[in-house]
Scaffold this active site. Structure first.
Site, PDB file in Angstrom:
ATOM      1  N   THR A   1       5.790   0.129   4.609  1.00 24.08           N
ATOM      2  CA  THR A   1       4.839  -0.966   4.809  1.00 24.08           C
ATOM      3  C   THR A   1       3.833  -0.598   5.897  1.00 24.08           C
ATOM      4  O   THR A   1       3.817   0.538   6.388  1.00 24.08           O
ATOM      5  CB  THR A   1       5.595  -2.300   5.056  1.00 24.08           C
ATOM      6  OG1 THR A   1       4.642  -3.351   5.035  1.00 24.08           O
ATOM      7  CG2 THR A   1       6.360  -2.317   6.370  1.00 24.08           C
TER       8      THR A   1
ATOM      9  N   LYS B   1       1.379   3.134   4.602  1.00 27.22           N
ATOM     10  CA  LYS B   1       1.304   3.313   3.141  1.00 27.22           C
ATOM     11  C   LYS B   1       0.383   4.474   2.745  1.00 27.22           C
ATOM     12  O   LYS B   1       0.673   5.199   1.802  1.00 27.22           O
ATOM     13  CB  LYS B   1       0.826   2.029   2.480  1.00 27.22           C
ATOM     14  CG  LYS B   1       1.861   0.913   2.483  1.00 27.22           C
ATOM     15  CD  LYS B   1       1.323  -0.300   1.747  1.00 27.22           C
ATOM     16  CE  LYS B   1       2.384  -1.366   1.596  1.00 27.22           C
ATOM     17  NZ  LYS B   1       1.935  -2.471   0.752  1.00 27.22           N
TER      18      LYS B   1
END
Ligand code: ATR
Length: 276
Positions: free
Chosen positions: A66, A70
């Site tokens: 996350t 990413k």
């Protein structure tokens, strides 16, 4: 003899508020899969070391990724799915049988599944307006296009970013423009800006919304989001927030890692209840 447990985790910074450990634990319980899923805070400049160390430990099979890692995950994966190539960012990593780092982006699949399966909204031949042109929007474009909408218009504050994104999909019905250039009404409007984090609204004309429009905010909250409240005030037929997308993108990860599709409905209801 103790049975070995497979390990998974989510890496990000910050990570304390991640719902992924809770969601994957519920999936594991419901499907009878024996696994452990942890949350791991990673230093801003320590991501590549962290994943190397992680996968070097036996039984550590997959990772969720996350914010803000990413894009780095996308750079580091040796093998990516086609939709992940286009997304420019990954939220799912795993090692294949040869020990190669594989990556996918399940955000777009999660969004499409929440629209189609959970809410009965078809994207086929739909006029779709997407607000925003950042990482979150780039991540979902390919799966949205797979549904064969009539048109996708990407509107953004920084117009050049919307145009650059549209240019990644040459030959497909995607265009980029500024908020004030948007005209006509749409079947589906997706808010992918981070404006609501500041309690702001993308400045798009209310005339894009009709009673037949479904508005989808990729953000979610306990109360109706600022964007969805605006949409309701314009007379939108239906508003949906991003909680379903969160659960569905996790379910797609679970399918990749475990080969089993968990029931998402029960998990969605538990999360919604916990928020109230
Ligand atoms: P994310 O990973 O969440 O997509 P991002 O890549 O920083 O984050 O993108 C944020 C998006 O929200 C961008 O489209 C941004 O517009 P700009 O490209 O013009 O910066 C948009 N955004 C953020 N704050 C906004 C605001 N107050 N009004 C309108 N759009 C906003």
């Amino acid at each position: 003899m103790a049975t070995a447990v497979d390990h998974y985790a989510v890496m990000g910074n910050p990570i304390t508020h991640s719902k992924s450990p809770f969601i994957h634990a519920l999936f594991a319980e419901a499907t009878g899969q024996k696994l452990h899923y942890a949350a791991q805070l990673v230093e801003q400049n320590g991501f590549s070391q962290a994943i190397e160390f992680y996968f070097d430990q036996g039984g550590h099979l997959g990772l969720s990724v996350t914010v803000p890692f990413k894009e780095q995950a996308w750079q580091l994966a040796e093998i990516k799915t086609e939709r992940a190539e286009k997304a420019g960012a990954l939220n799912t990593l795993w090692l294949d049988g040869e020990g190669k780092l594989n990556g996918d982006n399940t955000d777009g699949l999660g969004l499409v599944r929440d629209l189609k399966v959970n809410n009965g909204i078809s994207l086929k031949d739909a006029r779709v307006l997407i607000l925003g042109a950042g990482g979150a929007v780039r991540g979902v474009l390919e799966p949205l296009l797979t549904e064969q909408p009539k048109e996708i218009v990407i509107a953004n504050r920084t117009v050049s970013k919307a145009e650059t994104l549209a240019n990644l999909f040459l030959g497909q019905p995607v265009s980029g423009c500024g908020f004030s250039d948007v005209s006509g009404s749409f079947d589906v409007i997706i808010n992918g800006t981070s404006a609501s984090l500041q309690g702001e609204l993308p400045p798009v004309s209310g005339s894009v919304v009709t009673g037949n429009t479904t508005c989808y905010d990729m953000m979610y909250s306990k109360d109706t989001t600022v964007f969805n409240q605006w949409a309701l005030n314009q007379g939108a037929g239906k508003v949906i927030d991003g909680l379903g997308m969160l659960v569905e993108q996790a379910a797609e990860q679970f399918v990749i890692w475990r080969g089993v599709r968990p029931d998402t409905d029960a998990v969605f209801k538990i999360l919604r209840e916990e928020m109230s």
